[in-house]
Design an enzyme around this catalytic site. Structure first.
Site, mmCIF file in Angstrom:
data_model
loop_
_atom_site.group_PDB
_atom_site.id
_atom_site.type_symbol
_atom_site.label_atom_id
_atom_site.label_comp_id
_atom_site.label_asym_id
_atom_site.label_seq_id
_atom_site.Cartn_x
_atom_site.Cartn_y
_atom_site.Cartn_z
ATOM 1 N N PRO A 1 10.828 14.342 -19.454
ATOM 2 C CA PRO A 1 9.468 13.487 -19.532
ATOM 3 C C PRO A 1 9.323 12.163 -18.813
ATOM 4 O O PRO A 1 9.153 11.122 -19.552
ATOM 5 C CB PRO A 1 9.134 13.434 -21.088
ATOM 6 C CG PRO A 1 10.625 13.106 -21.592
ATOM 7 C CD PRO A 1 11.358 14.238 -20.662
ATOM 8 N N GLY B 1 6.929 14.424 -15.257
ATOM 9 C CA GLY B 1 7.152 15.386 -16.346
ATOM 10 C C GLY B 1 6.168 14.909 -17.566
ATOM 11 O O GLY B 1 5.412 15.674 -18.561
ATOM 12 N N LYS C 1 15.678 14.188 -12.518
ATOM 13 C CA LYS C 1 16.315 13.715 -11.223
ATOM 14 C C LYS C 1 17.115 14.767 -10.788
ATOM 15 O O LYS C 1 17.839 15.647 -11.693
ATOM 16 C CB LYS C 1 16.943 12.429 -11.370
ATOM 17 C CG LYS C 1 16.088 11.331 -12.075
ATOM 18 C CD LYS C 1 15.168 10.678 -10.806
ATOM 19 C CE LYS C 1 14.495 9.289 -11.138
ATOM 20 N NZ LYS C 1 13.682 8.879 -9.917
ATOM 21 N N ASN D 1 11.744 15.738 -6.593
ATOM 22 C CA ASN D 1 12.179 15.508 -5.075
ATOM 23 C C ASN D 1 13.291 16.237 -4.770
ATOM 24 O O ASN D 1 14.071 16.559 -5.342
ATOM 25 C CB ASN D 1 12.374 13.946 -4.950
ATOM 26 C CG ASN D 1 11.155 12.970 -5.307
ATOM 27 O OD1 ASN D 1 9.962 13.683 -5.245
ATOM 28 N ND2 ASN D 1 11.399 11.891 -5.832
ATOM 29 N N LYS E 1 7.483 16.977 1.972
ATOM 30 C CA LYS E 1 7.588 16.184 0.935
ATOM 31 C C LYS E 1 8.667 15.183 1.255
ATOM 32 O O LYS E 1 8.844 13.929 1.105
ATOM 33 C CB LYS E 1 7.683 16.591 -0.318
ATOM 34 C CG LYS E 1 7.664 15.560 -1.551
ATOM 35 C CD LYS E 1 6.307 14.694 -1.685
ATOM 36 C CE LYS E 1 6.618 13.528 -2.542
ATOM 37 N NZ LYS E 1 6.629 14.102 -4.100
#
Length: 332
Positions: free
Chosen positions: A30, A34, A98, A124, A211
């Protein structure tokens, strides 16, 4: 826990039935993305559990998550667990950790997945879906490129700054990718519930690599310069550095057979110059400022690795990767 008859499952994700129950959903991590997504899905009536740890776990067990969305303040009480097993069986898992935590998160999630479950990476980097698929071989796995403008200011406070076209006011935030079949259908359902536009792609690779162009351009230069967006764009040499980095990402992606637009770097720089707030930054800059581990290895580091594998020269990425390594904590 037996699976509810109305639970989506792999065979019914594409159903358009209006009386289908929302999927039992697990949000892992979160943080900025998140936390925001978990809050909005909870607001929409989805049965959501959030896996957290440390100070975030304590904060969200003690009090609601504060959400600032486009300047509007609100609070959402989340169901927070320390272990995915506490959530029971779930139909959908959203991995938002991450990238360096992906393997452990996917391994922990696997026992909680129902038959036909979908796992979406909202992270990412380009390698996370493959890591998740390896750890969760019975799930349908998809990757999502997230454009939401979120930042976590505290364990119990996330902010979203929506991006809108300055001439039309049209929302430009986007969730892109997903994949064919169940992952794409799950992404569409998430976007509808959260209120964010979605583009479902049968193959999410182009969305993820596009991205990555943005992440490598902006994250690398803001972090190395310890500078916010306005300062970066005011320095022509910094803009040229972003362009050089972005062009190397494009070259590596196209060498790998991923159909990223040849001018993706130029398009991103032009768009970012118009769209990004002058006082904005990047997740890598914010991690650096707060002494957290950097996602270097999944961003510019991935370009260096893939460039070496494919025989594509990436001298600018290699130099920046080396400099970012010097900014990492010794244990990173």
């Amino acid at each position: 826990m037996p699976r509810s008859p109305s639970s989506p499952g792999r065979d019914s994700w594409g159903s358009t039935s209006t009386d289908a129950a929302p999927p039992r959903t697990l949000v892992v991590g979160p943080g900025a993305i998140g936390g925001y997504v978990a809050a909005r899905l909870t607001d929409a009536g989805w049965p959501v559990s959030v896996v957290a740890r440390g100070a975030t776990l304590e904060a969200l067990r003690d009090r609601p998550l504060r959400v600032t969305d486009g300047g509007v303040e609100g609070e959402v009480r989340l169901r927070v667990v320390a272990d995915p097993a506490e959530a029971g069986e779930v139909d959908l898992a959203l991995v938002c950790v991450k990238s360096f935590d992906t393997e452990g998160a996917a391994r922990a999630v696997r026992p909680a997945l129902a038959r036909g479950a979908v796992v979406l990476s909202l992270q990412n980097g380009v390698g996370n879906p493959a890591v998740i698929a390896r750890e969760c071989p019975d799930a349908a796995v998809g990757g999502v490129a997230v454009y939401l403008g979120c930042q976590r200011l505290a364990p119990d406070h996330v902010v979203r700054r929506p991006s809108r076209d300055p001439s039309t006011g049209r929302l430009r935030d986007l969730l892109a990718g997903g994949g064919a079949g169940a992952p794409g259908a799950a992404l569409a359902a998430v976007g509808a519930a959260v209120g964010v536009p979605v583009r479902v792609d049968n193959d999410p690779a182009a969305a993820l690599w596009t991205k990555l162009v943005a992440n490598v351009c902006l994250n690398t230069v803001t972090a190395l310069g310890r500078a916010r967006v306005g300062r970066v764009f005011a320095e022509p040499a910094a803009v040229e550095l972003m362009l050089a980095l972005g062009r190397e990402v494009v070259a590596v992606a196209r060498a790998a057979g991923v159909p990223v637009a040849p001018d993706a770097a130029e398009a991103y720089i032009a768009d970012a110059r118009r769209r990004l707030p002058r006082d904005g930054g990047s997740s890598t800059l914010f991690d650096l400022e707060n002494g957290r581990r950097l996602e270097r290895d999944a961003l510019v580091g991935a370009v260096v690795r893939e460039g070496a594998r494919l025989g594509v020269p990436v001298p600018v990425s290699r130099a920046c990767d080396a400099l970012l390594r010097l900014n990492e904590a010794p244990s990173a």
